[in-house]
Scaffold this motif. Structure first.
Motif, mmCIF file in Angstrom:
data_model
loop_
_atom_site.group_PDB
_atom_site.id
_atom_site.type_symbol
_atom_site.label_atom_id
_atom_site.label_comp_id
_atom_site.label_asym_id
_atom_site.label_seq_id
_atom_site.Cartn_x
_atom_site.Cartn_y
_atom_site.Cartn_z
ATOM 1 N N SER A 220 0.853 -1.379 -0.042
ATOM 2 C CA SER A 220 0.164 -0.101 -0.040
ATOM 3 C C SER A 220 0.955 1.214 0.080
ATOM 4 C CB SER A 220 -0.773 -0.074 1.352
ATOM 5 O OG SER A 220 -0.131 -0.055 2.364
ATOM 6 N N THR A 221 2.070 1.152 0.343
ATOM 7 C CA THR A 221 3.149 2.361 0.412
ATOM 8 C C THR A 221 3.708 2.627 -0.794
ATOM 9 O OG1 THR A 221 4.594 1.097 1.749
ATOM 10 C CG2 THR A 221 3.082 2.712 2.989
ATOM 11 N N ASP A 222 3.744 1.700 -1.855
ATOM 12 C CA ASP A 222 4.187 1.901 -3.175
ATOM 13 C C ASP A 222 3.779 2.989 -3.848
ATOM 14 O OD1 ASP A 222 6.164 -0.130 -2.681
ATOM 15 O OD2 ASP A 222 4.705 -1.732 -3.636
ATOM 16 N N PRO A 223 4.849 3.681 -4.406
ATOM 17 C CA PRO A 223 4.462 4.921 -5.265
ATOM 18 C C PRO A 223 3.474 4.418 -6.316
ATOM 19 C CG PRO A 223 6.646 4.744 -5.482
ATOM 20 C CD PRO A 223 6.272 3.687 -4.537
ATOM 21 N N VAL A 224 2.405 5.165 -6.805
ATOM 22 C CA VAL A 224 1.356 4.736 -7.556
ATOM 23 C C VAL A 224 1.756 4.979 -9.003
ATOM 24 C CG1 VAL A 224 -1.091 5.177 -8.631
ATOM 25 C CG2 VAL A 224 -0.351 5.677 -5.973
ATOM 26 N N PRO A 225 1.878 4.051 -9.918
ATOM 27 C CA PRO A 225 2.595 4.174 -11.350
ATOM 28 C C PRO A 225 1.530 5.159 -12.053
ATOM 29 C CG PRO A 225 1.623 1.931 -11.067
ATOM 30 C CD PRO A 225 1.432 2.535 -9.761
ATOM 31 N N LEU A 226 2.092 6.135 -12.767
ATOM 32 C CA LEU A 226 1.151 7.142 -13.450
ATOM 33 C C LEU A 226 1.008 6.479 -14.811
ATOM 34 C CD1 LEU A 226 2.949 10.540 -12.697
ATOM 35 C CD2 LEU A 226 0.583 9.870 -11.930
ATOM 36 N N PRO A 227 -0.599 6.668 -15.140
ATOM 37 C CA PRO A 227 -0.986 6.274 -16.387
ATOM 38 C C PRO A 227 -0.028 7.097 -17.480
ATOM 39 C CG PRO A 227 -2.692 7.207 -15.384
ATOM 40 C CD PRO A 227 -1.445 7.316 -14.485
ATOM 41 N N ASP A 228 -0.079 6.600 -18.797
ATOM 42 C CA ASP A 228 0.131 7.635 -19.687
ATOM 43 C C ASP A 228 -0.921 8.052 -20.391
ATOM 44 O OD1 ASP A 228 2.996 7.021 -19.756
ATOM 45 O OD2 ASP A 228 3.009 5.313 -21.114
ATOM 46 N N TYR A 229 -0.853 9.295 -20.632
ATOM 47 C CA TYR A 229 -2.080 10.107 -20.963
ATOM 48 C C TYR A 229 -2.020 10.002 -22.556
ATOM 49 C CZ TYR A 229 -1.844 10.815 -15.951
ATOM 50 O OH TYR A 229 -1.971 10.869 -14.635
ATOM 51 N N ALA A 230 -3.265 10.018 -22.969
ATOM 52 C CA ALA A 230 -3.375 9.916 -24.341
ATOM 53 C C ALA A 230 -3.083 11.373 -24.881
ATOM 54 C CB ALA A 230 -4.836 9.897 -24.872
ATOM 55 N N GLY A 231 -2.256 11.488 -26.150
ATOM 56 C CA GLY A 231 -2.046 12.804 -26.739
ATOM 57 C C GLY A 231 -1.014 13.524 -25.928
ATOM 58 N N GLU A 232 -0.160 13.169 -24.813
ATOM 59 C CA GLU A 232 0.658 13.957 -24.147
ATOM 60 C C GLU A 232 2.060 13.231 -24.284
ATOM 61 O OE1 GLU A 232 2.129 17.188 -22.341
ATOM 62 O OE2 GLU A 232 0.329 16.908 -22.907
ATOM 63 N N ALA A 233 2.970 13.896 -25.127
ATOM 64 C CA ALA A 233 4.132 13.248 -25.326
ATOM 65 C C ALA A 233 4.980 13.187 -23.934
ATOM 66 C CB ALA A 233 5.173 14.010 -26.253
ATOM 67 N N ALA B 190 -2.453 16.139 3.915
ATOM 68 C CA ALA B 190 -2.954 14.631 4.186
ATOM 69 C C ALA B 190 -2.290 13.807 3.237
ATOM 70 C CB ALA B 190 -4.587 14.813 4.278
ATOM 71 N N LEU B 191 -2.404 14.227 1.689
ATOM 72 C CA LEU B 191 -1.975 13.247 0.750
ATOM 73 C C LEU B 191 -0.333 13.087 0.790
ATOM 74 C CD1 LEU B 191 -4.009 14.792 -2.053
ATOM 75 C CD2 LEU B 191 -4.162 12.572 -1.223
ATOM 76 N N THR B 192 0.206 14.396 1.030
ATOM 77 C CA THR B 192 1.824 14.024 1.226
ATOM 78 C C THR B 192 2.140 13.235 2.323
ATOM 79 O OG1 THR B 192 1.985 16.394 0.383
ATOM 80 C CG2 THR B 192 3.941 15.609 1.629
ATOM 81 N N ILE C 49 -8.873 10.413 -2.833
ATOM 82 C CA ILE C 49 -7.859 10.173 -3.780
ATOM 83 C C ILE C 49 -7.272 9.217 -3.285
ATOM 84 C CG2 ILE C 49 -5.709 11.117 -4.364
ATOM 85 C CD1 ILE C 49 -7.174 13.808 -4.721
ATOM 86 N N LEU C 50 -7.012 9.011 -1.803
ATOM 87 C CA LEU C 50 -6.423 7.900 -1.333
ATOM 88 C C LEU C 50 -6.968 6.447 -1.641
ATOM 89 C CD1 LEU C 50 -5.165 9.552 2.321
ATOM 90 C CD2 LEU C 50 -3.690 8.783 0.413
ATOM 91 N N ARG C 51 -8.610 6.646 -1.560
ATOM 92 C CA ARG C 51 -9.022 5.423 -1.759
ATOM 93 C C ARG C 51 -9.065 5.273 -3.179
ATOM 94 N NH1 ARG C 51 -13.904 7.752 0.676
ATOM 95 N NH2 ARG C 51 -13.427 7.238 2.994
ATOM 96 N N ALA C 52 -8.665 5.862 -4.248
ATOM 97 C CA ALA C 52 -8.613 5.655 -5.490
ATOM 98 C C ALA C 52 -7.392 5.312 -5.832
ATOM 99 C CB ALA C 52 -9.166 6.790 -6.444
ATOM 100 N N LEU C 53 -6.188 5.823 -5.290
ATOM 101 C CA LEU C 53 -5.001 5.495 -5.569
ATOM 102 C C LEU C 53 -4.412 4.509 -4.797
ATOM 103 C CD1 LEU C 53 -3.547 9.130 -6.664
ATOM 104 C CD2 LEU C 53 -4.608 7.407 -7.910
ATOM 105 N N ARG C 54 -4.881 4.413 -3.341
ATOM 106 C CA ARG C 54 -4.151 3.430 -2.617
ATOM 107 C C ARG C 54 -5.337 2.566 -2.146
ATOM 108 N NH1 ARG C 54 0.235 5.941 -0.465
ATOM 109 N NH2 ARG C 54 1.866 6.076 -2.245
ATOM 110 N N PRO C 55 -5.794 2.016 -2.888
ATOM 111 C CA PRO C 55 -7.192 0.960 -2.658
ATOM 112 C C PRO C 55 -6.810 -0.083 -1.479
ATOM 113 C CG PRO C 55 -6.403 0.245 -4.887
ATOM 114 C CD PRO C 55 -5.446 1.721 -4.546
#
Ligand SMILES: Cc1cc2nc3c(=O)[nH]c(=O)nc-3n(C[C@H](O)[C@H](O)[C@H](O)COP(=O)(O)OP(=O)(O)OC[C@H]3O[C@@H](n4cnc5c(N)ncnc54)[C@H](O)[C@@H]3O)c2cc1C
Length: 475
Positions: free
Chosen positions: A3-16, A41-43, A463-469
């Motif tokens: 649960s404490t691993d950083p969340v991998p960021l998705p690649d966003y469409a259209g953004e190099a 809180a998030l930090t 956000i924590l619920r979404a990113l740190r399920p």
């Protein structure tokens, strides 16, 4: 992944990738109490956060200034019972509170006469008192039936939303004295005239505060205490903890989002994030170009929850001279421009400070005056209730919230008649990666500093619920 691993960021469409785009987990827009609370809180849970703040200071609707060596709170000031989240946060950050001076008689300037009284009930004659008593009883009674988190689901929601405070008062044949008193309440509470605000919002707002007395009283109410170091210190200390995560003079102008994340443009800076917290008042969201555009009800929120207009005047004296005359420094006036006054002297009484509120139409006229004329008018208001001595302070300052570029008014939004039922369901419902914070989105004490803190905490939990399920997140 734990649960404490950083969340991998998705690649966003259209953004190099790369090219000056800073990658973070969360961008928080706005460094007021709500945004900073969310960022903190998030930090603390290990997420990479950036707070983009448009102005050159943190604190939003809290702000401090020194006048003749004394600190004055130019925006949010008072706290009281059940405002548990702002109080807990301020305690944690090492701030002290002290009781608002409340001893002695209050003064009312009413229909051309000056009267002194004790307690909260002003001497406006038995018939006037009976009428305002029945109105308070009725508002509190109706408020208890309101679903404050979802006002649109309340019994008779559409009916109350179709009334303004004025039209409701007319419907129950309120006396002119009650119209005047409620106009003073409306000007300072919502920064608008009673004819401008939805009665459903009035009921909801007062119910969230725990009733009219809790909202308006000093002892036992929302004006019970204030912070010795000034309320702005709450934000300042959170920002100090967050360090260079807080970027000042960084107005967010565009948010390009997909279901997976967003790219936030703030001046020359660009941030790519999995989630965004928009911790700005609803009306201020209109300055941000969302792409794709927000769903229709969300744009309606930006247009139909305009900021009220509330200004403040402070006069600093050698001594709190009114106390010698047995006066509390609290006053009510049906004249204006100042309609409500408090003693805002430092905790040790080393100086005397009067705080005057100017709201609604009074603020619209007064704000437009040259500074010298504003000073004369405000001091005349103080003198009307506390005597000639009030005309010669050591120092004077005022704060016009409608003139603050990134606030646009205050103390809070004042949604108009017929707009709450259709917009309230979308106040805090996330849109893709976009989360909403700010006191207007709060489920308790909306409009107050406490509501701002609660909203920041809630957005962080989402956000924590979404990113740190798999992490434990407080309910
Ligand atoms: C005169 C006055 C008196 C008040 N008195 C009290 C009181 O006694 N007690 C009490 O509890 N409350 C009081 N309040 C209300 C209280 O101050 C607010 O509820 C609270 O401070 C709101 O905090 P917030 O974080 O929700 O919003 P804000 O403080 O408005 O924070 C929003 C932040 O977003 C920034 N921003 C806006 N647009 C952008 C953008 N595009 N990009 C980046 N940043 C942006 C703004 O600059 C601001 O810093 C008062 C308010 C006023 C004005």
């Amino acid at each position: 992944m734990t649960s404490t691993d950083p969340v991998p960021l998705p690649d966003y469409a259209g953004e190099a990738p790369g090219h000056g785009v800073e990658r973070v987990d969360v961008v928080v827009v706005g460094a007021g109490l709500a945004g900073l609370t969310a960022a903190r809180a998030l930090t603390a849970r290990g997420l990479a956060v950036v707070v983009a703040e448009a102005s050159d200071r943190v604190g939003g609707r809290t702000k401090a200034r020194e006048v003749e060596g004394s600190l004055v709170d130019l925006g949010g000031t008072f706290v009281g019972p059940t405002q548990d989240r702002i109080i807990a946060l301020a305690d944690e950050l090492g701030l002290d509170r002290f009781a608002t001076f409340d001893a002695g008689s209050n003064v009312i300037s009413w229909r051309g006469a000056i009267k002194h009284y004790r307690g909260t009930i002003p001497p406006i004659g038995p018939i006037g008192l009976a009428d305002i008593g029945r109105i308070q009883f009725e508002i509190d009674r109706l408020g208890r039936g309101i679903d404050t988190a979802h006002p649109e689901r309340s019994p008779h929601a559409a009916k109350w939303d179709s009334h303004s405070l004025t039209s409701w008062l007319r419907s129950i044949h309120a006396l002119p004295s009650s119209h005047t008193l409620m106009s003073i309440v409306s000007g300072t509470t919502w920064g608008c005239e009673p004819g401008e605000i939805s009665f459903l919002q009035v009921l909801r707002y007062i119910a969230m505060a725990g009733g009219i007395s809790r909202m308006l009283d000093t002892a036992g109410g929302a004006q019970e205490e204030h912070f010795r170091q000034g309320s702005w210190q709450v934000s300042a200390r959170m920002a100090a903890e967050l360090g260079d995560r807080v970027r000042l003079a960084t107005p967010v102008t565009a948010v390009d989002w997909t279901d997976d994340g967003a790219v936030v443009t703030a001046g020359p800076a660009r941030f790519r994030a999995a989630r965004v917290v928009l911790a700005v008042p609803p009306a201020l969201r209109a300055r941000i170009a969302f792409s794709p555009a927000l769903p229709t009800p969300y744009s309606a929120l930006t247009q139909r929850w305009p900021q009220g207009i509330l200004s403040k005047a402070y006069a600093v004296y050698e001594q709190p001279f009114w106390r010698d005359a047995g006066l509390s420094g609290q006053a009510l006036a049906d004249t204006g421009p100042v309609t409500i006054t408090f003693d805002a002297s430092p905790h040790d009484g080393s100086r005397g400070i009067l705080l005057g509120f100017i709201g609604g139409d009074h603020a619209r006229h007064w704000d437009a005056l040259p500074p010298a004329e504003r000073r004369i008018q405000a001091l005349s208001s103080f003198a009307e209730v506390f005597g000639e001595k009030a005309l010669t302070p050591l120092g004077f300052t005022d704060q016009l919230w409608a003139a603050e570029a990134w606030t646009g008014g205050g103390p809070t939004a004042a949604p108009a008649v017929g707009t709450v039922v259709s917009t309230a369901p979308y106040l805090r419902e996330p849109v893709g990666p976009l989360h909403w914070a700010g006191t207007e989105t709060a489920e308790a004490w909306t409009g107050f500093m406490d509501g701002a803190v609660r909203s920041g905490e809630r957005a962080a939990r989402e956000i924590l619920r979404a990113l740190r399920p798999f992490a434990e997140v407080a309910p």
